[in-house]
Motif scaffolding. Structure first.
Motif, short mmCIF file in Angstrom:
data_model
loop_
_atom_site.label_atom_id
_atom_site.label_comp_id
_atom_site.label_asym_id
_atom_site.label_seq_id
_atom_site.Cartn_x
_atom_site.Cartn_y
_atom_site.Cartn_z
N VAL A 93 -7.47 -2.14 -12.10
CA VAL A 93 -7.83 -2.79 -13.36
C VAL A 93 -9.26 -2.41 -13.74
O VAL A 93 -10.01 -1.88 -12.92
N LEU A 94 -9.60 -2.69 -14.98
CA LEU A 94 -10.98 -2.57 -15.45
C LEU A 94 -11.53 -3.98 -15.57
O LEU A 94 -10.93 -4.82 -16.24
N ARG A 95 -12.66 -4.24 -14.92
CA ARG A 95 -13.21 -5.60 -14.91
C ARG A 95 -14.72 -5.55 -14.73
O ARG A 95 -15.30 -4.50 -14.40
N ASP A 96 -15.34 -6.70 -14.90
CA ASP A 96 -16.76 -6.82 -14.65
C ASP A 96 -16.98 -7.07 -13.16
O ASP A 96 -16.09 -7.58 -12.47
N GLY A 97 -18.16 -6.66 -12.68
CA GLY A 97 -18.47 -6.86 -11.28
C GLY A 97 -19.96 -7.00 -11.08
O GLY A 97 -20.72 -7.07 -12.05
N PRO A 98 -20.43 -7.03 -9.84
CA PRO A 98 -21.85 -7.22 -9.56
C PRO A 98 -22.75 -6.17 -10.21
O PRO A 98 -23.92 -6.43 -10.48
N PHE A 99 -22.21 -4.95 -10.46
CA PHE A 99 -23.00 -3.89 -11.08
C PHE A 99 -22.44 -3.51 -12.44
O PHE A 99 -22.57 -2.37 -12.88
N GLY A 100 -21.82 -4.47 -13.11
CA GLY A 100 -21.30 -4.25 -14.45
C GLY A 100 -19.84 -3.85 -14.45
O GLY A 100 -19.16 -3.85 -13.42
N PRO A 101 -19.31 -3.49 -15.63
CA PRO A 101 -17.90 -3.11 -15.75
C PRO A 101 -17.58 -1.88 -14.91
O PRO A 101 -18.41 -1.00 -14.72
N GLY A 102 -16.37 -1.84 -14.43
CA GLY A 102 -15.91 -0.69 -13.65
C GLY A 102 -14.46 -0.84 -13.27
O GLY A 102 -13.82 -1.86 -13.56
N SER A 103 -13.92 0.18 -12.64
CA SER A 103 -12.55 0.09 -12.14
C SER A 103 -12.54 -0.64 -10.82
O SER A 103 -13.49 -0.57 -10.03
N CYS A 104 -11.45 -1.35 -10.58
CA CYS A 104 -11.29 -2.11 -9.33
C CYS A 104 -9.87 -1.87 -8.84
O CYS A 104 -8.90 -2.19 -9.55
N GLN A 105 -9.74 -1.28 -7.67
CA GLN A 105 -8.45 -0.87 -7.14
C GLN A 105 -8.21 -1.47 -5.77
O GLN A 105 -9.12 -1.56 -4.94
N LEU A 106 -6.98 -1.89 -5.52
CA LEU A 106 -6.64 -2.47 -4.22
C LEU A 106 -6.88 -1.45 -3.12
O LEU A 106 -6.48 -0.28 -3.24
N TRP A 107 -7.55 -1.86 -2.07
CA TRP A 107 -7.84 -0.99 -0.93
C TRP A 107 -6.57 -0.74 -0.13
O TRP A 107 -5.78 -1.66 0.13
N ILE A 108 -6.35 0.51 0.29
CA ILE A 108 -5.20 0.87 1.11
C ILE A 108 -5.67 1.17 2.52
O ILE A 108 -6.47 2.08 2.74
N ASP A 109 -5.19 0.39 3.48
CA ASP A 109 -5.51 0.63 4.89
C ASP A 109 -4.51 1.61 5.47
O ASP A 109 -3.29 1.44 5.34
N GLU A 110 -5.02 2.65 6.12
CA GLU A 110 -4.17 3.57 6.84
C GLU A 110 -4.17 3.20 8.32
O GLU A 110 -5.24 3.04 8.92
N PRO A 111 -3.02 3.05 8.96
CA PRO A 111 -2.99 2.76 10.40
C PRO A 111 -3.73 3.83 11.19
O PRO A 111 -3.77 5.00 10.79
N ASP A 112 -4.32 3.43 12.31
CA ASP A 112 -5.11 4.35 13.12
C ASP A 112 -4.29 5.54 13.63
O ASP A 112 -4.83 6.63 13.85
N ASP A 113 -3.00 5.33 13.82
CA ASP A 113 -2.16 6.40 14.39
C ASP A 113 -1.44 7.21 13.31
O ASP A 113 -0.51 7.96 13.61
N THR A 114 -1.88 7.08 12.06
CA THR A 114 -1.24 7.81 10.97
C THR A 114 -1.46 9.31 11.10
O THR A 114 -2.58 9.78 11.29
N GLU A 115 -0.38 10.06 11.00
CA GLU A 115 -0.46 11.52 11.00
C GLU A 115 -0.64 11.97 9.55
O GLU A 115 0.17 11.64 8.69
N PRO A 116 -1.69 12.72 9.25
CA PRO A 116 -1.91 13.14 7.86
C PRO A 116 -0.79 14.03 7.35
O PRO A 116 -0.18 14.79 8.12
N LEU A 117 -0.55 13.95 6.05
CA LEU A 117 0.46 14.78 5.40
C LEU A 117 -0.14 16.04 4.79
O LEU A 117 0.59 16.92 4.34
N VAL A 118 -1.48 16.11 4.77
CA VAL A 118 -2.20 17.25 4.23
C VAL A 118 -3.35 17.57 5.17
O VAL A 118 -4.00 16.65 5.69
N GLY A 119 -3.64 18.85 5.41
CA GLY A 119 -4.78 19.16 6.25
C GLY A 119 -4.85 20.63 6.62
O GLY A 119 -4.03 21.44 6.19
N PHE A 120 -5.86 20.95 7.43
CA PHE A 120 -6.00 22.30 7.97
C PHE A 120 -5.28 22.36 9.31
O PHE A 120 -5.48 21.50 10.18
N VAL A 121 -4.46 23.37 9.49
CA VAL A 121 -3.72 23.55 10.74
C VAL A 121 -3.91 24.99 11.20
O VAL A 121 -4.16 25.88 10.38
#
Length: 272
Positions: A93-121
């Motif tokens: 969403v777009l909302r006001d915050g401590p440093f003025g208006p900005g985008s605010c997006q739900l944080w996504i936690d990645e599990p510690d054992d997650t295998e990346p789907l993109v990378g250098f191999v």
């Protein structure tokens, strides 16, 4: 800290209400980001969740994007993602915050054992069902490949990037949440009227779009000519919305994943 049971779904009204109306406090800054990117905590009615807050005043001026528009483009990407039904962009969403208006997006936690789907191999050890995208070498000259999995969730993200003209799909912007869903984040440099697609997800370039993706694009085209355009008009210019519709129409007509253009760098830097 967890999101207290809030599933990071675009159609989750509770998550959007928390993002819009929750009390926002800043925990710290993500120092690797080129624009001011802050991690915060939202609290509303006893429910708390982490978020990513990007204040407009912290946007670095870009020669090809008008000042103060990146936050709105983050929200526009979420709106288009909702319209596809693919659940790819976390609630934003777009909302006001401590440093003025900005985008605010739900944080996504990645599990510690997650295998990346993109990378250098290692170039000689490409995992099964992975696509090589570009060649690379480490400091010792050992050959590597920038590559990604042949995963239908990533394929949908590649189509979404083509639709919104994402100029910065790095590997680090592809997250795999605890719910085993792929999430794309960081869409501030999207929706330009000129073609600027830069991505690490080129593995399907030139291949036919799956039938279900074509059906989604048909539905998206109808929505862009209707109520979605009104929502997007709060964040994009009429020209940008018209070009969004044109990109969707071109994808429908060609029926294939786009190919890299020879006119600009096809892969962002750094790619991960």
């Amino acid at each position: 800290m967890t999101s207290s049971g809030l599933a990071p779904r675009q159609d989750d009204g509770a998550a959007l209400r928390l993002l819009r109306d929750g009390e926002l406090s800043v925990e710290g800054r993500l120092v690797d980001a080129s624009n001011t990117t802050l991690r915060g905590v939202l609290t509303l009615d006893g429910v708390s969740a982490r978020c990513v807050y990007k204040p407009v005043r912290g946007e670095r001026p870009l020669w090809d994007f008008p000042d103060g528009t990146l936050a709105g483009r983050e929200v526009a990407a979420h709106l288009v993602s909702v319209a596809t039904g693919w659940d790819l962009v976390p609630p934003t969403v777009l909302r006001d915050g401590p440093f003025g208006p900005g985008s605010c997006q739900l944080w996504i936690d990645e599990p510690d054992d997650t295998e990346p789907l993109v990378g250098f191999v290692p170039a000689d050890a490409l995992p099964p069902r992975w696509f090589p995208v570009a060649a690379a070498r480490d400091d010792d000259g050992t050959p590597y490949a920038l590559a990604h999995a042949d995963d239908p969730r990533l394929a949908r993200l590649a189509v979404l990037d083509a639709v919104i003209n994402n100029a910065d799909r790095k590997g680090g912007h592809v997250l795999l949440g605890a719910d085993d869903r792929v999430h794309g984040v960081d869409h501030g440099v999207s929706f330009h009227v000129e073609e600027k697609l830069r991505t690490v997800l080129w593995g399907w370039a030139g291949r036919r779009l799956p039938a279900d993706v074509v059906e989604t694009l048909d539905r998206l085209a109808r929505q862009i000519s209707g109520p979605l355009a009104e929502e997007l008009a709060e964040h994009l210019t009429l020209g940008e919305i018209a070009e969004l519709a044109a990109r969707v129409d071109r994808l429908r007509e060609r029926g294939r994943f786009p190919r890299p253009s020879p006119d600009w760098p096809a892969v962002p830097w750094p790619p991960i």
